[in-house]
Design a protein around this motif. Structure first.
Motif, mmCIF file in Angstrom:
data_model
loop_
_atom_site.group_PDB
_atom_site.id
_atom_site.type_symbol
_atom_site.label_atom_id
_atom_site.label_comp_id
_atom_site.label_asym_id
_atom_site.label_seq_id
_atom_site.Cartn_x
_atom_site.Cartn_y
_atom_site.Cartn_z
ATOM 1 N N THR A 122 0.973 -1.100 -0.094
ATOM 2 C CA THR A 122 0.239 -0.082 -0.068
ATOM 3 C C THR A 122 0.876 1.108 0.186
ATOM 4 O O THR A 122 0.249 2.182 -0.071
ATOM 5 N N HIS A 123 2.438 1.162 0.208
ATOM 6 C CA HIS A 123 3.070 2.272 0.046
ATOM 7 C C HIS A 123 4.702 1.859 -0.029
ATOM 8 O O HIS A 123 4.810 0.508 0.367
ATOM 9 N N THR A 124 5.663 2.580 -0.534
ATOM 10 C CA THR A 124 6.734 2.165 -0.762
ATOM 11 C C THR A 124 7.631 1.814 0.569
ATOM 12 O O THR A 124 8.518 1.171 0.828
ATOM 13 N N SER A 125 7.124 2.442 1.749
ATOM 14 C CA SER A 125 7.584 2.001 3.091
ATOM 15 C C SER A 125 7.866 0.669 3.410
ATOM 16 O O SER A 125 8.425 0.119 4.260
ATOM 17 N N ALA A 126 6.752 -0.321 2.582
ATOM 18 C CA ALA A 126 6.911 -1.465 2.692
ATOM 19 C C ALA A 126 8.258 -2.392 2.499
ATOM 20 O O ALA A 126 8.520 -3.285 2.884
ATOM 21 N N TYR A 146 -0.944 0.002 -4.202
ATOM 22 C CA TYR A 146 -2.429 -0.319 -4.393
ATOM 23 C C TYR A 146 -3.300 0.063 -3.032
ATOM 24 O O TYR A 146 -2.682 -0.336 -2.041
ATOM 25 N N ARG A 147 -4.374 0.871 -3.356
ATOM 26 C CA ARG A 147 -5.331 0.877 -2.083
ATOM 27 C C ARG A 147 -6.707 0.873 -2.832
ATOM 28 O O ARG A 147 -6.995 1.510 -3.826
ATOM 29 N N ARG A 148 -7.366 0.414 -1.975
ATOM 30 C CA ARG A 148 -8.780 0.369 -2.106
ATOM 31 C C ARG A 148 -9.448 1.537 -1.560
ATOM 32 O O ARG A 148 -9.320 2.137 -0.560
ATOM 33 N N VAL A 158 -4.508 2.467 -8.044
ATOM 34 C CA VAL A 158 -3.111 2.251 -8.218
ATOM 35 C C VAL A 158 -2.392 3.523 -8.406
ATOM 36 O O VAL A 158 -3.248 4.266 -9.170
ATOM 37 N N PHE A 159 -1.650 3.838 -7.608
ATOM 38 C CA PHE A 159 -0.581 4.973 -8.112
ATOM 39 C C PHE A 159 0.663 4.732 -7.760
ATOM 40 O O PHE A 159 1.233 3.704 -7.310
ATOM 41 N N HIS A 160 1.666 5.685 -7.925
ATOM 42 C CA HIS A 160 3.089 5.516 -7.686
ATOM 43 C C HIS A 160 3.773 6.481 -6.551
ATOM 44 O O HIS A 160 3.240 7.648 -6.620
ATOM 45 N N GLN A 161 4.433 5.891 -5.725
ATOM 46 C CA GLN A 161 5.103 6.434 -4.890
ATOM 47 C C GLN A 161 6.694 6.344 -4.923
ATOM 48 O O GLN A 161 7.215 5.385 -5.676
ATOM 49 N N MET A 162 7.509 7.308 -4.379
ATOM 50 C CA MET A 162 8.707 7.418 -4.359
ATOM 51 C C MET A 162 9.205 7.547 -2.922
ATOM 52 O O MET A 162 8.687 8.382 -2.210
ATOM 53 N N GLU A 163 10.024 6.484 -2.365
ATOM 54 C CA GLU A 163 10.471 6.713 -1.112
ATOM 55 C C GLU A 163 11.806 6.991 -1.253
ATOM 56 O O GLU A 163 12.765 6.830 -2.199
ATOM 57 N N GLY A 164 12.549 7.834 -0.087
ATOM 58 C CA GLY A 164 13.655 8.277 -0.038
ATOM 59 C C GLY A 164 14.258 8.269 1.229
ATOM 60 O O GLY A 164 13.250 8.387 2.285
ATOM 61 N N LEU A 275 -1.323 21.898 -1.624
ATOM 62 C CA LEU A 275 -1.392 20.618 -2.229
ATOM 63 C C LEU A 275 -0.645 19.858 -1.467
ATOM 64 O O LEU A 275 0.611 19.903 -1.080
ATOM 65 N N GLU A 276 -0.998 18.711 -0.766
ATOM 66 C CA GLU A 276 -0.091 17.579 -0.034
ATOM 67 C C GLU A 276 0.738 16.679 -0.958
ATOM 68 O O GLU A 276 0.265 16.149 -1.886
ATOM 69 N N ILE A 277 1.808 16.924 -0.705
ATOM 70 C CA ILE A 277 2.874 16.067 -1.996
ATOM 71 C C ILE A 277 3.551 15.073 -0.732
ATOM 72 O O ILE A 277 3.911 14.028 -1.662
ATOM 73 N N LEU A 278 3.838 14.990 0.168
ATOM 74 C CA LEU A 278 4.596 13.896 0.867
ATOM 75 C C LEU A 278 4.548 13.996 2.520
ATOM 76 O O LEU A 278 3.911 14.818 2.980
ATOM 77 N N PHE A 301 11.077 9.746 3.351
ATOM 78 C CA PHE A 301 9.923 10.525 3.152
ATOM 79 C C PHE A 301 9.297 9.517 1.952
ATOM 80 O O PHE A 301 9.911 8.541 1.438
ATOM 81 N N GLY A 302 7.860 9.622 1.673
ATOM 82 C CA GLY A 302 7.389 8.900 0.637
ATOM 83 C C GLY A 302 6.441 10.079 0.118
ATOM 84 O O GLY A 302 5.637 10.473 0.783
ATOM 85 N N LEU A 303 6.546 10.085 -1.177
ATOM 86 C CA LEU A 303 5.920 11.299 -1.972
ATOM 87 C C LEU A 303 5.109 10.040 -3.168
ATOM 88 O O LEU A 303 5.432 9.404 -3.838
ATOM 89 N N GLY A 304 3.830 11.286 -3.567
ATOM 90 C CA GLY A 304 3.107 10.582 -4.536
ATOM 91 C C GLY A 304 3.218 11.261 -5.873
ATOM 92 O O GLY A 304 3.177 12.504 -6.021
ATOM 93 N N LEU A 305 3.837 10.394 -6.825
ATOM 94 C CA LEU A 305 4.041 10.914 -8.215
ATOM 95 C C LEU A 305 2.994 11.505 -8.975
ATOM 96 O O LEU A 305 3.220 12.403 -9.685
ATOM 97 N N GLU A 306 1.870 10.739 -8.972
ATOM 98 C CA GLU A 306 0.631 11.393 -9.727
ATOM 99 C C GLU A 306 0.294 12.765 -9.243
ATOM 100 O O GLU A 306 -0.013 13.522 -10.120
ATOM 101 N N ARG A 307 0.349 12.994 -7.906
ATOM 102 C CA ARG A 307 -0.035 14.472 -7.477
ATOM 103 C C ARG A 307 0.635 15.157 -8.082
ATOM 104 O O ARG A 307 0.426 16.557 -8.300
ATOM 105 N N ILE A 308 2.188 15.022 -8.115
ATOM 106 C CA ILE A 308 3.117 15.999 -8.501
ATOM 107 C C ILE A 308 3.055 16.220 -10.118
ATOM 108 O O ILE A 308 2.936 17.320 -10.657
#
Ligand code: FA5
Ligand code: MG
Length: 436
Positions: A122-126, A146-148, A158-164, A275-278, A301-308
């Motif tokens: 459900t997040h890249t932190s996994a 992936y989140r319901r 489905v969306f994309h995240q980037m974890e740093g 706008l909430e980014i991360l 950090f974990g950010l949402g790529l679609e949002r940006i």
């Protein structure tokens, strides 16, 4: 829809009577070349399975992929990872990050399970523990998650995240190196047209961890904030046209995540809106202990790529990222941000359905997934338009409105009626509702 409809019968054979929705599931599901047994947790749908191999973040020229490489270029000495499987265990997704046993994110209504032991992240932190364990101390990881969830222009299952992440030793030499990087970033930002609304690094409600030297915690938080302010400037200032008079505005907010403390969220003011980014914070020491790097500390950090990407490219609907229409794909060049030119706005048509819930109730997310499974991306949004409890029988009624619209063509009435008929019959068979 197209291909999916064919596979529907496999995942949802005709229902046997007097059984719950579980009976609709086959005994095994093939996913990314592996066959998994199903059980009462299984709630992954063919629509979702069809997304698993798309990997938009690795598709050359796609906005999600370009955004990934822009961020990777901003952190050149970090490891760049982007090919970890979306199939993880609940341990990876939750326990390894110290989520409490009763956290709502674990429920079947919020997450996609293949079976009780295997789920979609459900997040890249996994992957934090796995990547830290592999010895990486500074890394970026991009992935589909992936989140319901509800269905509308900014929500897609489905969306994309980037974890740093960046972790460092607490010896004087290592801390000194972080302090020098703090000074470098401070000098760089002082010359930039950016206005930052900050919050205190550490407060009673957003505390340092007991095992941390408060001075180190402060340094980690400062380095985290500067690193991300610098990234926000790189991404947004150019496109937004930031000037001395009109600087880019970035706002920090105290937040809570089960796996960081202190924790923050970052918002950016863009075209008149915050706008909430991360989300981000100082990594919980238990995560690092589990990763055999107990002698280090740091931030993630974990950010949402679609949002940006929606903001930077002016892409108005999150479904467009999944389009295979050349009128969409051919607009973009690898490595470059450009403004999307809408090529159509075909008419929408909506259909309502209201029903009495079965005695054990159903979750709105079950309805959203069912509609998504019948109509695919032709479902633009689905909303609850009425809830009602019968005063005598105490039965619950819910009314949903499904808005159908294609991004590529006009839908004819017969087609929309056929989709809605399927939605209604599957509501009856699969979710056991009584149509009003
Ligand atoms: C997380 O997923 C945390 N794992 C982030 C994190 C990482 C915190 C590391 C601390 C340390 P959250 O659920 O808020 O947090 O999602 C993070 C970002 O993903 C959001 O800020 C947003 O940009 C994006 N996001 C979340 N939900 C959606 C959605 N339904 N559609 C599109 N983007 C979303
Ligand atoms: Mg959030």
């Amino acid at each position: 829809m197209r291909v999916l409809r064919v596979s529907l019968s496999r995942y949802n054979p005709p229902l046997r009577r007097h059984r719950s929705t579980v009976a609709a599931t086959p005994s095994e599901i093939p996913i990314l070349g592996h066959s998994y047994p199903t059980d009462s947790y299984t709630n992954i749908t063919p629509t979702i399975v069809s997304k698993l191999s798309r990997r938009l973040h690795a598709q050359d020229g796609h906005p999600i992929s370009t955004l990934r490489s822009l961020i990777e270029n901003h952190f050149p000495d970090y490891a760049h990872l982007s090919s970890l499987s979306p199939v993880v265990t609940p341990y990876q997704n939750f326990d390894s990050l110290s989520f409490p046993a009763d956290h709502p994110g674990r429920s079947k209504t919020d997450s996609y399970y293949i079976n009780k032991d295997v789920m979609l992240r459900t997040h890249t932190s996994a992957h934090e523990v796995d990547v830290f364990t592999s010895g990486e101390a500074r890394w970026l990881l991009t992935a589909d998650v992936y989140r319901r969830d509800e269905i509308d222009a900014s929500h897609y299952p489905v969306f994309h995240q980037m974890e740093g992440a960046n972790i460092f030793g607490t010896d004087d030499a290592s801390v000194g190196a972080v302090e020098r990087d703090i000074q470098r970033l401070e000098r760089q930002l002082a010359e930039s047209n950016i206005e930052i609304q900050d919050v205190q690094h550490i407060t009673a409600t957003n505390p340092a961890q007991p095992s941390h030297d408060p001075r180190h915690s402060e340094i980690a938080a400062r380095h985290l904030k500067l690193s991300l302010n610098s990234l926000m400037y790189e991404l947004f200032a150019g496109v937004g046209g930031a000037t001395k008079e009109n600087p880019l505005q970035v706002r920090w907010i105290e937040a809570y995540f089960p796996f960081t403390s202190p924790s923050y969220e970052v918002e950016v003011f863009f075209r008149g809106k915050w706008l909430e980014i991360l989300g981000c914070g100082v990594v919980l020491q238990s995560t690092l202990d589990r990763s055999n790097v107990a002698n280090k500390m740091g931030w993630a950090f974990g950010l949402g790529l679609e949002r940006i990407a929606m903001i930077l490219y002016s892409i108005p609907d999150i479904r467009l990222f999944w389009s295979e229409d050349m009128r969409f794909l051919s607009q973009f060049t690898s490595g470059k941000i450009s403004t999307f030119k809408p090529y159509s706005k075909y008419p929408a048509s909506y259909r309502d359905v209201s029903f009495w819930q079965p005695d054990n109730g159903i979750h709105d997310n079950d309805v959203y997934d069912l509609v998504r499974d019948v109509a695919g991306d032709l479902a633009e949004d689905v909303a609850v338009i009425d809830r009602f409890t019968h005063p005598k029988t105490k039965r619950h009624s819910t009314a949903f409105r499904v808005n159908y619209r294609s991004m590529d063509r006009s839908l004819v009435n017969e087609e929309v009626n056929a989709l809605q008929d399927q939605v209604v019959s599957r509501l009856k068979e699969q979710l056991r509702v009584e149509i009003r």
